[in-house]
Design a protein around this motif. Structure first.
Motif, short mmCIF file in Angstrom:
data_model
loop_
_atom_site.label_atom_id
_atom_site.label_comp_id
_atom_site.label_asym_id
_atom_site.label_seq_id
_atom_site.Cartn_x
_atom_site.Cartn_y
_atom_site.Cartn_z
N MET A 1 20.59 21.47 24.60
CA MET A 1 19.41 21.34 25.09
C MET A 1 18.85 20.26 25.51
N PRO A 2 18.20 19.54 26.11
CA PRO A 2 18.27 17.54 26.42
C PRO A 2 17.45 16.82 25.47
N ARG A 3 17.91 16.31 25.18
CA ARG A 3 17.99 15.31 24.23
C ARG A 3 16.17 14.96 24.33
N PRO A 4 15.19 14.47 23.54
CA PRO A 4 14.32 14.30 23.48
C PRO A 4 13.87 12.70 24.52
N ALA A 5 14.85 12.28 24.13
CA ALA A 5 14.66 11.07 24.30
C ALA A 5 14.97 10.97 26.72
N LEU A 6 15.40 12.38 26.46
CA LEU A 6 16.00 11.60 28.45
C LEU A 6 15.39 12.03 28.85
N ARG A 7 14.27 11.99 29.99
CA ARG A 7 13.68 11.88 31.02
C ARG A 7 14.08 11.38 32.73
N TYR A 8 13.53 12.50 33.44
CA TYR A 8 14.92 12.13 34.47
C TYR A 8 13.40 13.09 36.03
N ALA A 9 13.72 12.70 36.72
CA ALA A 9 12.68 13.21 38.08
C ALA A 9 13.58 12.96 39.07
N GLN A 10 13.16 14.06 40.29
CA GLN A 10 13.77 13.85 41.63
C GLN A 10 12.63 13.75 42.66
N VAL A 11 13.51 13.20 43.65
CA VAL A 11 12.41 12.98 44.89
C VAL A 11 12.90 14.24 46.27
N VAL A 12 12.16 14.90 45.98
CA VAL A 12 13.17 15.87 47.28
C VAL A 12 12.62 15.53 48.00
N GLN A 13 12.91 15.67 49.50
CA GLN A 13 12.31 15.37 50.77
C GLN A 13 12.29 16.76 51.44
N LYS B 1 8.14 15.57 47.93
CA LYS B 1 7.58 16.14 46.12
C LYS B 1 8.15 15.16 45.89
N HIS B 2 8.02 15.13 44.36
CA HIS B 2 7.83 14.58 43.04
C HIS B 2 8.19 16.11 42.43
N ARG B 3 9.81 16.08 41.01
CA ARG B 3 10.12 17.09 40.58
C ARG B 3 10.40 16.42 39.14
N VAL B 4 9.83 16.99 38.03
CA VAL B 4 10.70 16.07 36.60
C VAL B 4 10.78 17.85 36.53
N VAL B 5 12.17 17.20 35.62
CA VAL B 5 13.61 18.13 36.10
C VAL B 5 13.33 18.17 34.45
N PHE B 6 13.38 16.29 33.77
CA PHE B 6 13.67 16.80 32.01
C PHE B 6 12.49 15.42 31.28
N GLY B 7 11.77 15.86 29.79
CA GLY B 7 10.69 14.91 29.86
C GLY B 7 9.60 15.43 30.44
N SER B 8 8.18 14.88 30.21
CA SER B 8 7.34 15.01 30.58
C SER B 8 6.77 14.00 31.77
N MET C 1 5.52 5.00 31.80
CA MET C 1 6.77 3.73 31.73
C MET C 1 7.19 3.34 33.04
N LEU C 2 6.19 4.03 34.63
CA LEU C 2 6.87 3.24 35.88
C LEU C 2 5.87 2.55 36.35
N ALA C 3 4.44 2.92 36.14
CA ALA C 3 3.04 2.22 36.03
C ALA C 3 3.04 0.80 35.18
N ARG C 4 4.26 0.81 34.25
CA ARG C 4 4.68 -0.82 33.48
C ARG C 4 4.61 -1.54 34.97
N CYS C 5 5.91 -1.22 35.66
CA CYS C 5 6.42 -2.17 37.05
C CYS C 5 5.58 -1.81 38.08
N GLY C 6 4.56 -1.35 38.56
CA GLY C 6 3.38 -0.91 39.39
C GLY C 6 4.42 0.12 40.06
N TRP C 7 4.68 0.74 39.60
CA TRP C 7 5.20 2.17 40.44
C TRP C 7 5.43 3.34 39.72
N THR C 8 5.25 3.89 40.98
CA THR C 8 5.57 5.66 40.65
C THR C 8 7.15 6.40 40.89
#
Length: 243
Positions: free
Chosen positions: A157-169, A180-187, A194-201
């Protein structure tokens, strides 16, 4: 210029130029191993760039065969960077396969500080998810649902701290028609916070910009027609510094 053209310009043997490239690569590898270590990264963006490269397999082909393959060996330049500090963490060359994705992710884990698990952002290549799960996973023993019978088999299983998202074109006639934005691991909420702290998506804009710089420095005319040559790269960088 290729190796033979460089040899003519500097009035040296082609094998000498090839040896220069090998020695430069060895020095670069040693420097990276001593300089890039124990990194505390919050984010990591990974991508691959198509290029035509020369192949040299030590002990399998000679120098003449390596130079002959300069214009015929299609490879991918794999990059991994920290979008916050713009640090280029990994640069590697290989085919677009699962084994190569595993190799790149392994190199990323080697330079991370112990226990560090950054947020990973990539394109839609599914091999990234397998490679990340391999390096940031653990065995978990599922609970027994019935009083009798065999115990459930352990699961990776993935570790709880693992967060991973994809940008699918999505492409149509070589044009991007959707993203499309696809979240693979994490919420999704944790990733967006986390990205909002830098003003990103969710995006891969920084590593895509890195690929654009590589193409511009190499005087490439197209994404799938680029050719990566260390001699040309050094020449372009020197010209850029002079200007």
């Amino acid at each position: 210029m290729g190796i033979r053209a460089t040899a003519r310009v500097f009035a040296v043997d082609a094998n000498t130029v090839l040896q220069w490239l090998v020695e430069a690569a060895e020095q670069h590898r040693a420097f990276s191993a001593s300089f890039l270590c124990d990194l505390h990264l919050e984010q990591g963006q990974l991508d691959e760039l198509y290029a035509g490269l020369r192949e040299l397999k030590a002990g399998e082909i000679n120098a003449d065969e390596a130079m002959r393959r300069l214009e015929r060996s299609p490879y991918w330049v794999w990059t991994a960077m920290d979008p916050t500090s713009k640090l280029l963490v990994v640069v590697d060359v290989g085919c677009r396969t699962l084994a190569m994705a595993q190799r790149v992710v392994h190199q990323v884990t080697r330079v991370l500080a112990p226990g560090g698990v950054p947020l990973f952002l990539t394109d839609g290549l599914k091999d990234y998810g397998t490679a990340l799960l391999t390096h940031f996973g653990f065995w978990m023993q599922p609970e027994r649902r019935q009083a009798k019978g065999p115990m459930p088999k352990p699961r990776w299983m993935p570790r709880p701290a693992l967060r991973y998202a994809q940008v699918v074109q999505s492409y149509r006639r070589r044009r991007i028609v959707g993203v499309k934005h696809r979240v693979v691991f994490g919420s999704r909420l944790a990733i967006e916070q986390m990205l909002a702290r830098c003003g990103w998506t969710i995006n891969t804009a920084f590593v895509e910009r890195l690929n654009l710089d590589l193409r511009a420095a190499l005087l490439c005319r197209g994404f799938r027609s680029s050719r990566l040559c260390p001699t040309r790269l050094n020449y372009c960088l020197e010209k850029k510094q002079q200007n």
